[in-house]
Design a protein around this motif. Structure first.
Motif, PDB file in Angstrom:
ATOM      1  N   UNK A  12       0.845  -1.197   0.000  1.00 27.39           N
ATOM      2  CA  UNK A  12       0.000   0.000   0.000  1.00 27.39           C
ATOM      3  C   UNK A  12       0.882   1.250   0.000  1.00 27.39           C
ATOM      4  N   UNK A  13       0.590   2.148  -0.904  1.00 28.75           N
ATOM      5  CA  UNK A  13       1.304   3.418  -1.021  1.00 28.75           C
ATOM      6  C   UNK A  13       0.477   4.529  -0.372  1.00 28.75           C
ATOM      7  N   UNK A  14       1.141   5.377   0.410  1.00 26.05           N
ATOM      8  CA  UNK A  14       0.477   6.496   1.078  1.00 26.05           C
ATOM      9  C   UNK A  14       1.084   7.822   0.634  1.00 26.05           C
ATOM     10  N   UNK A  15       0.251   8.816   0.410  1.00 36.66           N
ATOM     11  CA  UNK A  15       0.710  10.196   0.239  1.00 36.66           C
ATOM     12  C   UNK A  15       0.321  10.950   1.503  1.00 36.66           C
ATOM     13  N   UNK A  16       1.305  11.581   2.144  1.00 36.31           N
ATOM     14  CA  UNK A  16       1.112  12.092   3.501  1.00 36.31           C
ATOM     15  C   UNK A  16       1.413  13.585   3.586  1.00 36.31           C
ATOM     16  N   UNK A  17       0.548  14.297   4.271  1.00 35.61           N
ATOM     17  CA  UNK A  17       0.759  15.719   4.569  1.00 35.61           C
ATOM     18  C   UNK A  17       0.914  15.863   6.082  1.00 35.61           C
ATOM     19  N   UNK A  18       1.897  16.673   6.501  1.00 34.20           N
ATOM     20  CA  UNK A  18       2.028  16.885   7.944  1.00 34.20           C
ATOM     21  C   UNK A  18       2.685  18.221   8.269  1.00 34.20           C
ATOM     22  N   UNK A  19       2.301  18.718   9.421  1.00 33.73           N
ATOM     23  CA  UNK A  19       2.937  19.882  10.035  1.00 33.73           C
ATOM     24  C   UNK A  19       3.990  19.315  10.976  1.00 33.73           C
ATOM     25  N   UNK A  20       5.256  19.577  10.686  1.00 37.55           N
ATOM     26  CA  UNK A  20       6.335  18.959  11.437  1.00 37.55           C
ATOM     27  C   UNK A  20       6.685  19.624  12.757  1.00 37.55           C
ATOM     28  N   UNK A  21       5.938  20.651  13.147  1.00 34.15           N
ATOM     29  CA  UNK A  21       6.278  21.439  14.333  1.00 34.15           C
ATOM     30  C   UNK A  21       6.434  20.583  15.589  1.00 34.15           C
ATOM     31  N   UNK A  22       5.549  19.652  15.793  1.00 31.98           N
ATOM     32  CA  UNK A  22       5.529  18.882  17.042  1.00 31.98           C
ATOM     33  C   UNK A  22       6.258  17.543  16.960  1.00 31.98           C
ATOM     34  N   UNK A  23       7.062  17.362  15.909  1.00 31.74           N
ATOM     35  CA  UNK A  23       7.702  16.069  15.709  1.00 31.74           C
ATOM     36  C   UNK A  23       9.213  16.194  15.574  1.00 31.74           C
ATOM     37  N   UNK A  30       4.860  13.861   1.203  1.00 29.89           N
ATOM     38  CA  UNK A  30       5.672  12.715   1.604  1.00 29.89           C
ATOM     39  C   UNK A  30       5.010  11.440   1.084  1.00 29.89           C
ATOM     40  N   UNK A  31       5.814  10.466   0.693  1.00 30.17           N
ATOM     41  CA  UNK A  31       5.290   9.185   0.213  1.00 30.17           C
ATOM     42  C   UNK A  31       5.907   8.064   1.042  1.00 30.17           C
ATOM     43  N   UNK A  32       5.082   7.096   1.409  1.00 28.34           N
ATOM     44  CA  UNK A  32       5.543   5.941   2.166  1.00 28.34           C
ATOM     45  C   UNK A  32       4.784   4.707   1.688  1.00 28.34           C
ATOM     46  N   UNK A  33       5.312   3.538   2.034  1.00 25.07           N
ATOM     47  CA  UNK A  33       4.596   2.301   1.719  1.00 25.07           C
ATOM     48  C   UNK A  33       4.678   1.330   2.884  1.00 25.07           C
ATOM     49  N   UNK A  93      -5.288   9.211  13.548  1.00 28.69           N
ATOM     50  CA  UNK A  93      -4.137  10.115  13.556  1.00 28.69           C
ATOM     51  C   UNK A  93      -4.475  11.455  14.207  1.00 28.69           C
ATOM     52  N   UNK A  94      -3.481  12.160  14.754  1.00 29.38           N
ATOM     53  CA  UNK A  94      -3.703  13.529  15.233  1.00 29.38           C
ATOM     54  C   UNK A  94      -3.959  14.462  14.048  1.00 29.38           C
ATOM     55  N   UNK A  95      -4.449  15.641  14.333  1.00 30.22           N
ATOM     56  CA  UNK A  95      -4.869  16.554  13.268  1.00 30.22           C
ATOM     57  C   UNK A  95      -3.712  17.089  12.428  1.00 30.22           C
ATOM     58  N   UNK A  96      -2.468  17.000  12.944  1.00 31.90           N
ATOM     59  CA  UNK A  96      -1.345  17.557  12.188  1.00 31.90           C
ATOM     60  C   UNK A  96      -0.678  16.548  11.245  1.00 31.90           C
ATOM     61  N   UNK A  97      -1.283  15.364  11.108  1.00 33.37           N
ATOM     62  CA  UNK A  97      -0.852  14.383  10.108  1.00 33.37           C
ATOM     63  C   UNK A  97      -2.089  13.875   9.379  1.00 33.37           C
ATOM     64  N   UNK A  98      -2.045  13.912   8.038  1.00 30.49           N
ATOM     65  CA  UNK A  98      -3.186  13.457   7.242  1.00 30.49           C
ATOM     66  C   UNK A  98      -2.693  12.596   6.083  1.00 30.49           C
ATOM     67  N   UNK A  99      -3.309  11.423   5.903  1.00 28.52           N
ATOM     68  CA  UNK A  99      -3.063  10.609   4.714  1.00 28.52           C
ATOM     69  C   UNK A  99      -3.958  11.172   3.607  1.00 28.52           C
ATOM     70  N   UNK A 100      -3.358  11.815   2.616  1.00 24.32           N
ATOM     71  CA  UNK A 100      -4.124  12.473   1.557  1.00 24.32           C
ATOM     72  C   UNK A 100      -4.614  11.485   0.500  1.00 24.32           C
ATOM     73  N   UNK A 101      -3.889  10.369   0.355  1.00 19.36           N
ATOM     74  CA  UNK A 101      -4.269   9.392  -0.670  1.00 19.36           C
ATOM     75  C   UNK A 101      -3.633   8.051  -0.333  1.00 19.36           C
ATOM     76  N   UNK A 102      -4.322   6.982  -0.640  1.00 19.02           N
ATOM     77  CA  UNK A 102      -3.763   5.642  -0.482  1.00 19.02           C
ATOM     78  C   UNK A 102      -4.184   4.783  -1.660  1.00 19.02           C
ATOM     79  N   UNK A 103      -3.317   3.847  -2.019  1.00 17.95           N
ATOM     80  CA  UNK A 103      -3.632   2.948  -3.136  1.00 17.95           C
ATOM     81  C   UNK A 103      -2.754   1.706  -3.050  1.00 17.95           C
ATOM     82  N   UNK A 104      -3.261   0.616  -3.629  1.00 19.32           N
ATOM     83  CA  UNK A 104      -2.452  -0.589  -3.736  1.00 19.32           C
ATOM     84  C   UNK A 104      -1.546  -0.457  -4.945  1.00 19.32           C
TER      85      UNK A 104
END
Length: 245
Positions: A4-15, A60-63, A83-94
């Motif tokens: 599974x491939x993920x496209x990820x958006x995040x605010x890195x302030x708290x990480x 960001x992309x991850x699998x 997930x917390x509000x500062x990380x969102x999976x914008x898209x996922x696909x096999x």
């Protein structure tokens, strides 16, 4: 097993960056914990780019690999609920078994934001690099053109980078003056050295301040001398925008 491939958006302030760290909260660990809650398996995810502390991402992309029967496109909805509000999976696909978020990548696009104003911004303090002196935008644009093409960017690598070669290709670099005293630097390339985009941004700020002449950039690149380039601009102004496959 399915990939599974993920496209990820995040605010890195708290990480403490993307990558899992001992005794520090990371984006990767937070997503892995959410997937564990969803599937009951300790599934590791592999990200394309190891963004640093405070760096943000739109693309960001991850699998990860799973034997779950959840449809690929539904993983984004299921994981986002955990997930917390500062990380969102914008898209996922096999995706195909041979896909790899890091090794299949052909290039990356970053954005760096500078807030050029006498007073700092309360709202943008964790999202931009605040520079007080008025910058010479035209000189910065003139300097930027020297970065395009294939070069040895050793002068633009921070201490701690471990690579076989410091040669990289920058496809394009564009400077835009936006509303509210924002200057945007958008850089696309085949790959980037450790802190390379932040050092390019810091060097262009020095050009804007008159500390470095625009026409010095080719000599600085040729020198491979880190001390001749500008300082490393702060992490909070950097955004990973897109990964090219």
């Amino acid at each position: 097993m399915r990939k599974i491939k993920l496209k990820i958006e995040y605010d890195g302030t708290n990480y403490h960056g993307w990558q899992i760290q001992k005794n520090a909260n990371s984006v990767q660990e937070t997503i892995e914990k959410a997937i564990y809650k969803l599937l009951g398996d300790k599934t590791g995810i592999v990200g394309c780019s190891r963004t640093d502390v405070g760096v943000h991402a739109y693309g960001q992309v991850a699998h990860f690999v799973t034997d779950s029967s959840i449809p690929g496109e539904k993983f984004s909805y299921a994981i986002n609920n955990l997930l917390p509000e500062d990380i969102v999976i914008k898209h996922s696909e096999e995706v195909q078994e041979d896909f790899h978020s890091r090794y299949s990548a052909k290039g990356k696009k970053y954005r760096y934001l500078i807030y050029n104003e006498a007073h700092a911004s309360a709202i943008m303090r964790n999202r931009t690099y605040h520079v007080r002196p008025e910058l010479d935008f035209e000189n910065m644009k003139r300097a930027a053109r020297y970065f395009t093409g294939q070069h040895d960017f050793a002068a633009f690598q921070a201490t701690g980078g471990q690579v076989r070669s410091t040669v990289r290709e920058i496809f394009s670099i564009e400077l835009l003056r936006k509303e509210d005293n924002l200057i945007s630097i958008e850089v696309s390339g085949s790959g980037f050295l450790y802190n390379m985009v932040r050092i390019i941004a810091g060097t262009l700020v020095y050009v804007g301040m008159g500390k470095i002449e625009a026409d010095e950039i080719p000599d600085i690149i040729e020198s491979a001398d880190r001390t001749r380039a500008g300082k490393t601009a702060p992490a909070e102004g950097l955004y990973l925008m897109e990964i090219y496959y």
